[in-house]
Scaffold this active site. Sequence first.
Site, PDB file in Angstrom:
ATOM      1  N   LYS A  82       0.762  -1.132   0.012  1.00 21.19           N
ATOM      2  CA  LYS A  82       0.071  -0.035  -0.118  1.00 21.19           C
ATOM      3  C   LYS A  82       0.802   1.249   0.130  1.00 21.19           C
ATOM      4  O   LYS A  82       0.583   2.297  -0.768  1.00 21.19           O
ATOM      5  CB  LYS A  82      -1.043   0.034   1.035  1.00 21.19           C
ATOM      6  CG  LYS A  82      -1.949  -1.205   1.335  1.00 21.19           C
ATOM      7  CD  LYS A  82      -2.991  -0.909   2.473  1.00 21.19           C
ATOM      8  CE  LYS A  82      -2.362  -1.087   3.903  1.00 21.19           C
ATOM      9  NZ  LYS A  82      -1.640  -2.237   4.290  1.00 21.19           N
ATOM     10  N   ARG A 136      -9.506   0.812   9.244  1.00 23.66           N
ATOM     11  CA  ARG A 136      -9.227  -0.407   9.590  1.00 23.66           C
ATOM     12  C   ARG A 136     -10.352  -1.118  10.274  1.00 23.66           C
ATOM     13  O   ARG A 136     -10.082  -2.398  10.593  1.00 23.66           O
ATOM     14  CB  ARG A 136      -7.968  -0.285  10.303  1.00 23.66           C
ATOM     15  CG  ARG A 136      -6.666  -0.958   9.450  1.00 23.66           C
ATOM     16  CD  ARG A 136      -5.325  -0.546  10.411  1.00 23.66           C
ATOM     17  NE  ARG A 136      -4.266  -1.283  10.411  1.00 23.66           N
ATOM     18  CZ  ARG A 136      -3.301  -0.832   9.863  1.00 23.66           C
ATOM     19  NH1 ARG A 136      -3.258   0.358   9.045  1.00 23.66           N
ATOM     20  NH2 ARG A 136      -2.290  -1.374   9.840  1.00 23.66           N
ATOM     21  N   ARG A 173      -0.534  -9.286  13.444  1.00 27.36           N
ATOM     22  CA  ARG A 173      -1.118  -7.978  12.592  1.00 27.36           C
ATOM     23  C   ARG A 173      -1.942  -8.841  11.755  1.00 27.36           C
ATOM     24  O   ARG A 173      -2.990  -8.172  11.236  1.00 27.36           O
ATOM     25  CB  ARG A 173       0.066  -7.393  12.112  1.00 27.36           C
ATOM     26  CG  ARG A 173       0.439  -6.113  12.872  1.00 27.36           C
ATOM     27  CD  ARG A 173       1.602  -5.770  12.913  1.00 27.36           C
ATOM     28  NE  ARG A 173       1.937  -4.993  11.672  1.00 27.36           N
ATOM     29  CZ  ARG A 173       3.164  -5.146  10.944  1.00 27.36           C
ATOM     30  NH1 ARG A 173       4.107  -5.784  11.407  1.00 27.36           N
ATOM     31  NH2 ARG A 173       3.315  -4.325   9.701  1.00 27.36           N
ATOM     32  N   ARG A 226      11.058  -6.317   5.073  1.00 25.41           N
ATOM     33  CA  ARG A 226      11.051  -4.897   5.330  1.00 25.41           C
ATOM     34  C   ARG A 226      11.681  -4.560   6.764  1.00 25.41           C
ATOM     35  O   ARG A 226      12.217  -3.599   6.936  1.00 25.41           O
ATOM     36  CB  ARG A 226       9.499  -4.474   5.289  1.00 25.41           C
ATOM     37  CG  ARG A 226       9.277  -2.944   5.330  1.00 25.41           C
ATOM     38  CD  ARG A 226       7.816  -2.855   5.016  1.00 25.41           C
ATOM     39  NE  ARG A 226       7.035  -2.753   6.243  1.00 25.41           N
ATOM     40  CZ  ARG A 226       5.596  -2.718   6.082  1.00 25.41           C
ATOM     41  NH1 ARG A 226       5.021  -2.412   4.910  1.00 25.41           N
ATOM     42  NH2 ARG A 226       4.812  -2.962   6.986  1.00 25.41           N
ATOM     43  N   ARG A 262      11.622  -1.482  11.329  1.00 24.66           N
ATOM     44  CA  ARG A 262      10.278  -1.199  12.129  1.00 24.66           C
ATOM     45  C   ARG A 262      10.201  -2.293  13.101  1.00 24.66           C
ATOM     46  O   ARG A 262      10.244  -3.345  12.846  1.00 24.66           O
ATOM     47  CB  ARG A 262       9.137  -1.272  11.093  1.00 24.66           C
ATOM     48  CG  ARG A 262       8.466   0.026  10.598  1.00 24.66           C
ATOM     49  CD  ARG A 262       7.571  -0.091   9.637  1.00 24.66           C
ATOM     50  NE  ARG A 262       6.483  -0.476  10.353  1.00 24.66           N
ATOM     51  CZ  ARG A 262       5.273  -0.503   9.596  1.00 24.66           C
ATOM     52  NH1 ARG A 262       5.211  -0.093   8.560  1.00 24.66           N
ATOM     53  NH2 ARG A 262       4.072  -1.339  10.125  1.00 24.66           N
TER      54      ARG A 262
HETATM   55  P1  AMP Z   1       0.826   0.416   9.283  1.00 24.67           P
HETATM   56  O1  AMP Z   1       2.048   1.379   9.078  1.00 24.67           O
HETATM   57  O2  AMP Z   1      -0.434   0.962   8.422  1.00 24.67           O
HETATM   58  O3  AMP Z   1       1.101  -1.055   9.153  1.00 24.67           O
HETATM   59  O4  AMP Z   1       0.565   0.841  10.876  1.00 24.67           O
HETATM   60  C1  AMP Z   1       1.311   0.429  11.915  1.00 24.67           C
HETATM   61  C2  AMP Z   1       0.505   0.384  13.006  1.00 24.67           C
HETATM   62  O5  AMP Z   1      -0.095   1.466  13.492  1.00 24.67           O
HETATM   63  C3  AMP Z   1      -0.661  -0.731  12.966  1.00 24.67           C
HETATM   64  O6  AMP Z   1      -0.367  -2.101  13.424  1.00 24.67           O
HETATM   65  C4  AMP Z   1      -1.710  -0.162  14.193  1.00 24.67           C
HETATM   66  O7  AMP Z   1      -1.130  -0.474  15.575  1.00 24.67           O
HETATM   67  C5  AMP Z   1      -1.373   1.208  13.957  1.00 24.67           C
HETATM   68  N1  AMP Z   1      -2.717   1.867  13.003  1.00 24.67           N
HETATM   69  C6  AMP Z   1      -2.165   2.235  11.897  1.00 24.67           C
HETATM   70  N2  AMP Z   1      -3.455   2.774  10.999  1.00 24.67           N
HETATM   71  C7  AMP Z   1      -4.269   2.362  11.871  1.00 24.67           C
HETATM   72  C8  AMP Z   1      -5.924   2.279  11.938  1.00 24.67           C
HETATM   73  N3  AMP Z   1      -6.436   2.967  10.754  1.00 24.67           N
HETATM   74  N4  AMP Z   1      -6.397   1.957  12.914  1.00 24.67           N
HETATM   75  C9  AMP Z   1      -5.774   1.288  14.119  1.00 24.67           C
HETATM   76  N5  AMP Z   1      -4.474   1.448  14.328  1.00 24.67           N
HETATM   77  C10 AMP Z   1      -3.799   1.764  13.209  1.00 24.67           C
END
Ligand code: AMP
Length: 191
Positions: free
Chosen positions: A14, A89, A146, A128, A134
């Site tokens: 994404k 989400r 996740r 990654r 990360r």
């Molecule tokens: P990402 O970079 O999109 O993989 O997000 C990393 C982490 O941020 C996720 O595992 C969640 O803990 C938090 N997070 C990101 N976007 C959301 C969302 N829309 N709702 C809830 N938690 C989020």
Amino acid sequence: MLNIVLFGPPGAGKGTQSANLIKKYNLNHISTGDLFRKHLSEGSELGKLAQQYMNEGNLVPDKVVIGMVEDHLDQNTEAKGYIFDGFPRTVAQAEALDRVLQKRDTPINLMMALEVPEDELRVRLLERGKISGRPDDQNVEKINNRIKVYINETMPVADYYKKQNKFVAVNGVGEINHIFQNLCHEIDSVN
Ligand code: AMP
């Protein structure tokens, strides 16, 4: 105005595809994960609150996420449209986003779901993690959590957009540029 939700599991691509799409269509990128990481690096209260959830690979509470997205929209009102990446989400987030966009009279035009098999996701996320550092990409348990959270809490969001006839699936495996062309094709058919 062109508002797009780029959907898919962690590791689907994404972020990579959003970066290409915002350039081509001159859109504003809203990645909630990136916004949380920014808060975290700045040591803000919001960042500290989010950290405990992010560390475990759990979702940050809806209210916090929605407030942060609304702030971002308020600060970027001149945008020609938005790509929502990693948001919504949960179905509650999707409903809240519709309400927020309704006030602005700029609905979501399209949700594109990048589809990638689970085994491939695990390989990509571990790779990654080596490059980005990360913490939530380093450890197989966190990655599995996740993916589980995605299946249980996030997948129903696809049905939410299917009911609105805004959902399309795009194969997320293969050449980055080929996937990009397929995404562009879907956008051009609604734009
Ligand atoms: P990402 O970079 O999109 O993989 O997000 C990393 C982490 O941020 C996720 O595992 C969640 O803990 C938090 N997070 C990101 N976007 C959301 C969302 N829309 N709702 C809830 N938690 C989020």
